[in-house]
Design a protein around this motif. Structure first.
Motif, PDB file in Angstrom:
ATOM      1  N   TYR A 300       0.835  -1.202   0.000  1.00 40.56           N
ATOM      2  CA  TYR A 300       0.000   0.000   0.000  1.00 40.56           C
ATOM      3  C   TYR A 300       0.872   1.255   0.000  1.00 40.56           C
ATOM      4  CZ  TYR A 300      -3.265   3.519   1.938  1.00 40.56           C
ATOM      5  OH  TYR A 300      -4.020   4.648   2.180  1.00 40.56           O
ATOM      6  N   LEU A 301       1.932   1.240   0.805  1.00 43.36           N
ATOM      7  CA  LEU A 301       2.852   2.381   0.850  1.00 43.36           C
ATOM      8  C   LEU A 301       3.570   2.578  -0.477  1.00 43.36           C
ATOM      9  CD1 LEU A 301       4.388   1.827   4.402  1.00 43.36           C
ATOM     10  CD2 LEU A 301       3.011   3.794   3.682  1.00 43.36           C
ATOM     11  N   LEU A 302       3.822   1.480  -1.196  1.00 38.20           N
ATOM     12  CA  LEU A 302       4.549   1.554  -2.463  1.00 38.20           C
ATOM     13  C   LEU A 302       3.642   1.774  -3.670  1.00 38.20           C
ATOM     14  CD1 LEU A 302       7.104  -1.409  -2.121  1.00 38.20           C
ATOM     15  CD2 LEU A 302       7.482   1.009  -1.623  1.00 38.20           C
ATOM     16  N   SER A 303       2.330   1.738  -3.445  1.00 42.83           N
ATOM     17  CA  SER A 303       1.383   1.660  -4.558  1.00 42.83           C
ATOM     18  C   SER A 303       1.298   2.912  -5.406  1.00 42.83           C
ATOM     19  CB  SER A 303      -0.011   1.325  -4.020  1.00 42.83           C
ATOM     20  OG  SER A 303      -0.505   2.405  -3.225  1.00 42.83           O
ATOM     21  N   GLY A 304       1.711   4.049  -4.847  1.00 42.50           N
ATOM     22  CA  GLY A 304       1.551   5.294  -5.591  1.00 42.50           C
ATOM     23  C   GLY A 304       0.137   5.816  -5.565  1.00 42.50           C
ATOM     24  N   SER A 305      -0.709   5.178  -4.730  1.00 47.50           N
ATOM     25  CA  SER A 305      -2.088   5.647  -4.615  1.00 47.50           C
ATOM     26  C   SER A 305      -2.109   7.030  -3.966  1.00 47.50           C
ATOM     27  CB  SER A 305      -2.909   4.666  -3.766  1.00 47.50           C
ATOM     28  OG  SER A 305      -2.885   3.380  -4.326  1.00 47.50           O
ATOM     29  N   ASP A 306      -3.236   7.681  -4.074  1.00 50.94           N
ATOM     30  CA  ASP A 306      -3.396   8.997  -3.451  1.00 50.94           C
ATOM     31  C   ASP A 306      -3.606   8.787  -1.957  1.00 50.94           C
ATOM     32  OD1 ASP A 306      -3.753  11.650  -2.974  1.00 50.94           O
ATOM     33  OD2 ASP A 306      -5.815  11.737  -3.734  1.00 50.94           O
ATOM     34  N   VAL A 307      -2.508   8.652  -1.234  1.00 56.99           N
ATOM     35  CA  VAL A 307      -2.541   8.334   0.191  1.00 56.99           C
ATOM     36  C   VAL A 307      -2.356   9.605   1.003  1.00 56.99           C
ATOM     37  CG1 VAL A 307      -1.521   6.953   2.036  1.00 56.99           C
ATOM     38  CG2 VAL A 307      -1.533   6.080  -0.317  1.00 56.99           C
ATOM     39  N   SER A 308      -3.263   9.860   1.945  1.00 62.46           N
ATOM     40  CA  SER A 308      -3.139  11.051   2.783  1.00 62.46           C
ATOM     41  C   SER A 308      -1.930  10.896   3.702  1.00 62.46           C
ATOM     42  CB  SER A 308      -4.410  11.247   3.616  1.00 62.46           C
ATOM     43  OG  SER A 308      -4.520  10.243   4.614  1.00 62.46           O
ATOM     44  N   SER A 309      -1.453  12.004   4.247  1.00 61.15           N
ATOM     45  CA  SER A 309      -0.289  11.954   5.127  1.00 61.15           C
ATOM     46  C   SER A 309      -0.583  11.133   6.373  1.00 61.15           C
ATOM     47  CB  SER A 309       0.147  13.379   5.505  1.00 61.15           C
ATOM     48  OG  SER A 309      -0.912  14.083   6.137  1.00 61.15           O
ATOM     49  N   ASP A 310      -1.797  11.253   6.918  1.00 57.14           N
ATOM     50  CA  ASP A 310      -2.168  10.464   8.094  1.00 57.14           C
ATOM     51  C   ASP A 310      -2.217   8.974   7.772  1.00 57.14           C
ATOM     52  OD1 ASP A 310      -2.241  12.226  10.167  1.00 57.14           O
ATOM     53  OD2 ASP A 310      -4.380  11.998  10.583  1.00 57.14           O
ATOM     54  N   ASP A 311      -2.810   8.621   6.624  1.00 56.03           N
ATOM     55  CA  ASP A 311      -2.900   7.212   6.251  1.00 56.03           C
ATOM     56  C   ASP A 311      -1.516   6.630   5.980  1.00 56.03           C
ATOM     57  OD1 ASP A 311      -5.599   7.112   6.570  1.00 56.03           O
ATOM     58  OD2 ASP A 311      -6.103   7.026   4.434  1.00 56.03           O
ATOM     59  N   ARG A 312      -0.650   7.427   5.363  1.00 55.35           N
ATOM     60  CA  ARG A 312       0.706   6.943   5.110  1.00 55.35           C
ATOM     61  C   ARG A 312       1.438   6.703   6.437  1.00 55.35           C
ATOM     62  NH1 ARG A 312       4.342   6.376   1.229  1.00 55.35           N
ATOM     63  NH2 ARG A 312       6.546   6.599   1.769  1.00 55.35           N
TER      64      ARG A 312
END
Length: 392
Positions: A300-312
């Motif tokens: 998930y961390l490597l996915s390049g998805s639009d991940v919020s700073s909190d979710d990351r």
């Protein structure tokens, strides 16, 4: 061992479940077997047939839902028990809404489209509330209590837990849970294939102890805790972890396939830690679920998805904590000397995947503090321990 081998083993486990379910149906509903005997064994599989001490009417209800589409009308009356809302849960179909809460009703079904209930000697038509699903994924989501579970669910503290006592969360699948499933299916298709094969229903619960009994009495059913912080990283870990238990339990259904001794043998017989209270099977479960949870979060961390700073940040913390727990369980699993060839193969698969993750995430985890975490990850505590004060 590799992902394809695991997939084949899970498929074999499901087939064993189907054959056993067929035997249970023959015991509880012998009169139906003559007309249904030509049906394939897999059609007889329903998680609700496996409930300990299940009664014949519950088996009939579960079987009716499985066979209506194939065999047509099943007009034999079925006695069912309603929950506090007057609902009767029908596997695969939904909730029949009756006017009788916490009572006993007599039902008839026609092709799944029309359901009738006997109310004072008059057969009245019922409406059906469909089971929530994780569209576009093929999992049902149970969000109301159902008496089909009975009172035989055992928590990790040894106590009985009844799903009619308010443990079932009154929600469908939260959007974050659907997004987590999407992330796992996209980033880890091998793991998602195992989940699809071994899981039929998610039960949303607001009782943490419930999660420990996943597939012990109800194969094909996974309990998901819908409490505290409901985020994408939370559900990625929760789904991977709980489905990991389902995967291992499916492979070993009905037989001790991993050990040359009783699978309930205390781990302390092998471990140097005299305070270890788990069994060797639970230790193997633990290492497997920790590794696949960390893997799903890493992808998930490597996915390049639009991940919020909190979710990351949360995904990083959860992955780090899962790997910390793995380093402990690695020693425990390595200490077990009574593994079968299959058990050894699974052990090697887990260790290879876990050690590779530890190596690949060294820089990513550098400086991340999870020392104050106990068992369930606490994101607010994690932020506080890592210098993030904006906890609102």
């Amino acid at each position: 061992m590799n992902w394809k081998t695991l997939d084949n083993l899970v498929g074999e486990g499901r087939h064993k479940m189907s054959l056993y379910a067929r035997q249970l149906v023959a015991v509880h509903c012998a009169d139906l077997m003559q007309s249904l005997d030509h049906l394939g064994a897999s059609l007889f599989f329903s998680p609700f047939i496996f409930v300990p001490n299940v009664d014949s009417n519950s088996v009939r209800l579960a079987l009716t839902a499985q066979t209506l589409a194939v065999s047509g009308k099943l007009s034999t009356a079925i006695v069912a028990h309603t929950n506090e809302l007057g609902h009767v849960f029908v596997p695969s179909l939904g909730y029949l809404k009756t006017p009788i809460p916490n009572g006993e009703v007599s039902l008839r079904a026609n092709h799944g489209a029309e359901w009738l209930v006997d109310v004072g000697g008059t057969m009245e038509s019922l409406t059906i509330e469909p089971i929530s699903c994780t569209d576009p994924f093929p999992f049902g989501v149970i969000e109301h209590s159902t008496t089909l579970f009975g009172n035989d669910i055992i928590g990790d503290d040894g106590s009985q837990i009844c799903l009619t006592d308010g443990c079932v969360a009154k929600i469908g699948a939260p959007i974050e849970m659907l997004q987590a499933l999407q992330q796992i299916s996209k980033n880890q298709p091998h793991l998602f294939s195992l989940i699809e094969t071994s899981v039929d229903y998610f039960v949303m619960v607001d009782h943490r102890v419930m999660r420990s009994c996943t597939t012990e009495s109800l194969p094909g059913i996974v309990f998901v805790a819908a409490i505290n912080r409901l985020s994408i990283p939370y559900f990625i870990e929760e789904i991977a972890h709980q489905c990991g238990h389902a995967i291992i339990s499916t492979i070993s259904f009905g037989k001790n396939v991993f050990f040359l001794e009783d699978e309930n043998t205390p781990l302390s017989n092998h471990s140097r830690n005299p305070r270890e209270t788990r069994s060797i099977l639970v230790a193997l479960h633990g290492a497997f679920t920790e590794v696949i949870s960390a893997l799903a979060l890493y992808e998930y961390l490597l996915s390049g998805s639009d991940v919020s700073s909190d979710d990351r940040l949360e995904a990083l913390g959860r992955m780090t904590f899962a790997l910390k727990k793995y380093t402990v369980d690695k020693q425990n699993v390595c200490a077990i000397t009574t593994l079968t060839p299959l058990g050894r193969s699974l052990q090697e698969f887990v260790l290879e995947m876990g050690d590779k993750l530890l190596e690949e995430t060294v820089e990513l985890r550098a400086g991340v503090n999870v020392d104050q975490q106990i068992y369930d990850f606490d994101f607010d505590q994690f932020k506080l321990n890592n210098g993030y004060r904006n906890l609102g």
